[in-house]
Design an enzyme around this catalytic site. Structure first.
Site, short mmCIF file in Angstrom:
data_model
loop_
_atom_site.label_atom_id
_atom_site.label_comp_id
_atom_site.label_asym_id
_atom_site.label_seq_id
_atom_site.Cartn_x
_atom_site.Cartn_y
_atom_site.Cartn_z
N CYS A 212 0.81 -1.03 -0.09
CA CYS A 212 -0.10 -0.11 0.09
C CYS A 212 1.02 1.43 -0.03
O CYS A 212 2.23 1.14 0.15
CB CYS A 212 -0.80 -0.20 1.28
SG CYS A 212 0.15 0.02 2.81
N CYS A 296 2.48 5.96 8.93
CA CYS A 296 1.50 6.23 7.88
C CYS A 296 0.70 7.22 8.14
O CYS A 296 0.13 7.35 9.19
CB CYS A 296 0.74 4.71 7.64
SG CYS A 296 -0.33 5.10 6.23
N GLU A 326 0.41 -0.72 16.54
CA GLU A 326 -0.48 0.63 16.10
C GLU A 326 -1.35 1.14 17.35
O GLU A 326 -1.66 2.31 17.60
CB GLU A 326 -1.39 0.43 14.82
CG GLU A 326 -2.24 1.28 14.48
CD GLU A 326 -3.14 1.17 13.38
OE1 GLU A 326 -2.68 0.41 12.24
OE2 GLU A 326 -4.27 1.65 13.31
N THR A 364 -6.37 0.59 11.96
CA THR A 364 -6.51 0.70 10.36
C THR A 364 -6.60 -0.61 9.45
O THR A 364 -7.15 -0.64 8.45
CB THR A 364 -5.38 1.43 10.02
OG1 THR A 364 -4.22 0.94 10.32
CG2 THR A 364 -5.32 2.77 10.28
S1 SF4 Z 1 -2.80 2.40 7.35
FE1 SF4 Z 1 -1.29 0.60 7.15
S2 SF4 Z 1 -2.38 -0.53 5.49
FE2 SF4 Z 1 -3.21 1.33 5.41
S3 SF4 Z 1 -2.14 2.42 4.08
FE3 SF4 Z 1 -1.14 3.19 5.88
S4 SF4 Z 1 0.35 1.51 6.08
FE4 SF4 Z 1 -1.00 0.74 4.44
#
Ligand code: SF4
Length: 507
Positions: A212, A296, A326, A364
């Site tokens: 991703c 992220c 996370e 997420t």
């Molecule tokens: S939250 Fe995690 S799975 Fe979703 S885009 Fe970000 S890194 Fe990728």
């Protein structure tokens, strides 16, 4: 006497009588064992005969000489490439990783690598040259024997009877031979399972799959920091939850640590894509570490929501899995105001001071179904509960789950490339299973159990958001060693999201 290739269609060529006996004892009648004779000339004659035999798949089983460092007497080598000494051409055996994985699961030591067929007992001096060309073992028959496969699935299995430290012409010859023949016998049942898995099949790819935008960004951050500062670069926790990615970055100079106290003073440290709590940031700053944040942006969005709800006086239920990095990072944003909720039963246990001021957020990478049922339970208990402004389950998680659901319905088996600690990859396995297909999580082809493939003519294939696209190619390649593979793709949506780099790396 062994039955012919009609029983499953497997023929195993074993050059010498002792080798043939070891394979026969291990196979227990699940294929024909042919004593093919010693040396390249007899092997070539046997290959001529095999071309006209109605076998479905062929294996070579025997002893061989180990030439790469680290091999021990009795180790097994599965040939990924097989060539003749002095020839630039080689024959590929793409299913080698599948057989090697099966052998390891049976408790045997197995290596995948190039085998070179020589026409005379090996001389010193040649070894170094062959090792430099990537060879791990030598034998005297495999390359000519493989000509007899004539395009049908084939594998080469050699048990090591001598090594540079335990040469053939030495007192080690007898113990080396005994160890090799024992390993050959123990390994032979895996040849039968390999044969049972051989078949033409269809591979259905889920689209989207694999990396991703958040994972691509996190990997690029570590690469850029490595380029800019040189190794070592410290990374707190795995940058993304994938063994292949982490091993590759370690090879390039990244050092992954669990906590900041493992990072030397003055070093550069990267925070992983899963995010960190404010406490970790403060500790890095207090230590004078140069911290670069690969969190992220979609995880950072959840952190911001947690801060906002807490500042507005809400008690926040975070739907997620205990112990995930996370979740720990998000809970750390407002520990006094947040409670982790893993199940609907946890919702029933919530005791907010003001039931009218409850909010909820999510990890997420949750499964859509799981998160939906917990949210329903929350809203039933607290109808006024406020949720996130936009979905917390990110676009990549959602898209990959919808895609795997689409292929699972058509597949006899679904393989998900991803590591065991990858939340989004594990959710893909669960989603496929819920859709009615057996599904398994694998880091790469060596994790595929051959028993899963027996009778599976349509294999669904996807990869978690942290699994590299190259692994998908390796899995297809390995399956193609079991018979012709037709690949098609079911694309439920396309993705074009990209995230910018942190400001420190833009200059
Ligand atoms: S939250 Fe995690 S799975 Fe979703 S885009 Fe970000 S890194 Fe990728």
């Amino acid at each position: 006497m062994s039955p012919g290739p009609g029983s499953g269609g497997l023929v195993v060529c074993a050059p010498l009588r002792l080798e043939a006996r070891a394979v026969r004892r291990g196979l227990r009648g699940r294929g024909e064992v042919r004593r093919s004779g010693y040396g390249p000339a007899r092997a070539a004659a046997q290959a001529d005969q095999l071309r006209n035999v109605p076998l479905r798949m062929m294996a070579v089983g025997g002893v061989g000489g180990g030439i790469s460092a680290g091999l021990k007497l009795g180790d097994l080598v599965v040939g990924s490439q097989v060539s003749r000494l002095g020839s630039a051409d080689s024959v590929s055996c793409p299913s080698a990783p599948l057989l090697a994985g099966e052998l390891r699961r049976a408790g045997l030591r197995a290596t995948v690598g190039k085998i070179v067929t020589v026409d005379h007992l090996f001389r010193s001096g040649q070894r170094e040259r062959l090792v430099a060309q990537g060879a791990v073992a030598v034998d005297m028959e495999s390359a000519p024997l493989l000509d007899g496969a004539a395009g049908r699935p084939a594998v080469v299995l050699r048990a090591i009877s001598d090594t540079p430290g335990r040469p053939l012409l030495s007192p080690w010859a007898v113990p080396g031979g005994i160890a090799a023949l024992r390993s050959l016998r123990l390994a032979s049942p895996a040849l039968a399972r390999w044969a049972d898995a051989c078949a033409p099949r269809q591979v259905l790819l889920a689209g989207p799959r694999s990396f991703c935008a958040g994972v691509e960004r996190a990997i690029e951050i570590v690469e850029r920091v490595l380029d800019r500062h040189g190794p070592p670069v410290y990374v707190r926790k795995q940058i993304v939850h994938n063994k292949v990615v982490v091993t590759d970055l370690e090879r390039r100079g990244a050092i992954f640590v669990d906590e900041l106290d493992e990072v030397p003073d003055g070093a550069v440290v990267v925070f992983s894509a899963h995010g960190v709590s404010p406490e970790v940031r403060q500790n890095a700053s207090a230590r004078g570490l140069e911290a670069i944040d690969a969190t992220c942006p979609l995880v950072a969005k959840v952190h911001a929501e947690a801060r906002r709800f807490a500042a507005e006086g809400y008690e926040v239920a975070l739907i997620g899995h205990a112990g995930h990095e996370e979740v720990e990072g998000t809970l750390g944003e407002a520990p006094q105001a947040m409670t982790l909720v893993e199940t609907a039963a946890d919702v029933a246990r919530l005791r907010p001071k003001d039931p009218g001021r409850v909010a909820y957020l999510m990890q997420t990478t949750l499964s859509l179904e799981e998160a939906g049922s917990i949210t329903d339970a929350l809203l039933e208990r607290f109808p006024a509960a406020r949720g996130p402004g936009s979905d917390d389950i990110c676009y990549a998680t959602t898209n990959r789950q919808l895609a795997v659901r689409a292929i699972a319905a058509e597949s006899d088996l679904v393989l998900v490339a991803g590591s065991a600690n990858s939340s989004n990859s594990r959710r893909l396995v669960e989603t496929a299973q819920r859709a009615g297909s057996p599904a398994y999580l694998i880091d790469g082809p060596e994790d595929i159990e051959l028993g899963w493939l027996a009778g599976a003519s349509v294999v669904g294939l996807t990869a978690g958001a942290s699994a590299p696209p190259a692994v998908v190619g390796q899995i297809i390649d390995a399956l193609s060693g079991l018979g012709p593979v037709e690949v098609s793709e079911r694309v439920v949506t396309t993705e074009s999201i990209r995230f910018g780099l942190p400001k420190e790396l833009k200059q």
